[in-house]
Design an enzyme around this catalytic site. Structure first.
Site, PDB file in Angstrom:
ATOM      1  N   HIS A   1     -61.569-125.540   6.292  1.00 45.12           N
ATOM      2  CA  HIS A   1     -61.443-126.969   5.996  1.00 45.12           C
ATOM      3  C   HIS A   1     -60.351-127.221   4.967  1.00 45.12           C
ATOM      4  O   HIS A   1     -60.605-127.160   3.764  1.00 45.12           O
ATOM      5  CB  HIS A   1     -62.777-127.523   5.478  1.00 45.12           C
ATOM      6  CG  HIS A   1     -63.797-127.744   6.541  1.00 45.12           C
ATOM      7  ND1 HIS A   1     -64.208-129.000   6.939  1.00 45.12           N
ATOM      8  CD2 HIS A   1     -64.481-126.864   7.302  1.00 45.12           C
ATOM      9  CE1 HIS A   1     -65.108-128.880   7.905  1.00 45.12           C
ATOM     10  NE2 HIS A   1     -65.298-127.593   8.138  1.00 45.12           N
TER      11      HIS A   1
ATOM     12  N   CYS B   1     -61.829-126.596  12.269  1.00 42.48           N
ATOM     13  CA  CYS B   1     -63.201-126.088  12.409  1.00 42.48           C
ATOM     14  C   CYS B   1     -63.678-126.148  13.865  1.00 42.48           C
ATOM     15  O   CYS B   1     -63.217-125.362  14.682  1.00 42.48           O
ATOM     16  CB  CYS B   1     -64.132-126.841  11.461  1.00 42.48           C
ATOM     17  SG  CYS B   1     -65.662-125.938  11.145  1.00 42.48           S
TER      18      CYS B   1
ATOM     19  N   GLU C   1     -58.990-129.899   3.951  1.00 41.83           N
ATOM     20  CA  GLU C   1     -59.200-131.059   3.079  1.00 41.83           C
ATOM     21  C   GLU C   1     -59.967-130.638   1.820  1.00 41.83           C
ATOM     22  O   GLU C   1     -59.852-131.268   0.777  1.00 41.83           O
ATOM     23  CB  GLU C   1     -59.951-132.167   3.818  1.00 41.83           C
ATOM     24  CG  GLU C   1     -61.452-132.018   3.910  1.00 41.83           C
ATOM     25  CD  GLU C   1     -61.906-130.928   4.862  1.00 41.83           C
ATOM     26  OE1 GLU C   1     -63.083-130.538   4.815  1.00 41.83           O
ATOM     27  OE2 GLU C   1     -61.068-130.456   5.671  1.00 41.83           O
TER      28      GLU C   1
END
Length: 365
Positions: free
Chosen positions: A343, A257, A345
């Site tokens: 992202h 990001c 995750e």
């Protein structure tokens, strides 16, 4: 001040749009950049994501608060958003694991919000006019008076915010006996990112955003990570310089990001403020190296200029957004450095992209 369920609240946008609703969260006045998130779940993770620092969030999901809050779903130690806008807000929740109501959570976190807003109409307005500053108040209901407050809210362009959310002191996470050591430059990192690293047998040392490469290098890490975070990447020359030094030594380097944008700037690729950004759990991205597509979790209002990468011999595009063809990933030619705009995750969200953490760890060998 105790919450009053039917107390009126006012939302004022920088273009003069006025919306009236009901107060939620803490009563008061707060301004910031208004943006929307299309995720159907995970409101607590959204509110605690440091990348949202300085912003007012519009949840496009109709019902917010119905499953309460749960301590283990925090992405940081407290809510980072400046304000909240929802359609239907529930103070009641039906989740057995919940630690409390969203209303209590917002009050404790000093989050000022407004409910009973036509969020579909508001999102269409933002998509048309673009992200802009706004202000919410449950204490100032005079539009002219509130506009004076809104005029003092700083624009996101040129705003350096990472220093406000980055750790102030070094700390470690994971087992000291882990196979690998990862030095993390914290520009506003999410807890789920660190968990994905420690789950892969990494011992992490998290450094404040202004830390120099020399100080990070002394720890003897196998790899370096540049985190997500808020604000304008072009206002962060300190992080750009540290990232440039890390890649010059050909260290394994992974950016997510804001970290992606910082890596681009470290290779002379400029960034820009997007019209209304990407925020949600459903953005399709194509991996140009494998030809495979993945559904991704995103949260960013700035992007990397594709035309500058196309004419550069320093970096190569690895991922593109299938909605608007923007840059979603890059790698530095001849180096062990790569990054993605989204992202991986993805907490909450689809886990299509978690292979990127495996890719990063495998580069240590």
């Amino acid at each position: 001040m105790k919450h009053t369920p039917n107390k009126e609240a006012l939302l004022l946008l920088a273009d003069g749009t006025v919306i009236r609703g009901k107060s939620i969260g803490k009563q008061g006045t707060k301004g910031g950049e208004i943006c929307f998130n299309t995720g159907m779940t995970g409101y607590q993770e959204i509110y605690t994501d440091p990348s949202y620092y300085g912003q007012i969030i519009v949840n496009t999901t109709s019902h917010i608060g119905n499953y309460g809050v749960f301590d283990l779903e925090q992405e940081s130690d407290y809510p980072k958003i400046n304000g909240l806008i929802v359609n239907s807000f529930s103070e009641l929740y039906s989740r057995n694991l919940a630690d409390g109501s969203l209303q209590e959570y917002l009050e404790k976190g000093n989050v000022i919000g407004i409910a009973e807003v036509d969020t579909r109409k508001l999102v269409r307005h933002i998509r048309s006019k673009g992200a802009m500053n706004a202000i919410i108040s449950s204490e100032i209901l005079d539009v002219d008076e509130l506009k004076k407050k809104l005029d003092k809210v700083p624009d996101m362009s040129g705003l350096e915010l990472s220093s406000d959310v980055s750790t102030k002191e070094n700390f470690t996470l994971g087992s000291a006996d882990a196979k690998y050591k990862v030095a993390v430059l914290d520009l506003g990192i999410k807890t789920s990112i660190l968990k994905n690293l420690t789950d892969r047998d990494c011992y992490c040392k998290i450094f404040p955003g202004h830390t120099s490469y020399e100080e990070m290098k002394e720890w003897g890490a196998n790899g370096y990570f540049i985190s997500n975070g808020p604000g304008d990447p072009a206002a962060m020359p300190y992080a750009v310089e540290t990232t440039r030094r890390i890649q010059e030594d050909n260290n394994p380097l992974f950016g997510i990001c804001l970290g992606h944008q910082i890596l681009a700037l470290a290779n002379d690729i400029p960034t820009y403020k997007m019209h209304h950004g990407h925020r949600g759990l459903n953005h399709p991205v194509k991996n140009l190296e494998t030809g495979l597509c993945e559904v991704t979790s995103q949260n960013h209002g700035f992007g990397v200029r594709r035309e500058e990468i196309d004419s550069s011999d320093k970096v190569t595009i690895t991922h593109v957004n299938l909605n608007d063809d923007t840059v979603e990933g890059l790698k530095v030619n001849g180096r062990k450095a790569f990054s993605v705009q989204y992202h991986p995750e993805s907490s909450p969200g689809p886990h299509d992209s978690r292979y990127l953490f495996d890719k990063f760890v495998s580069s240590f060998e």
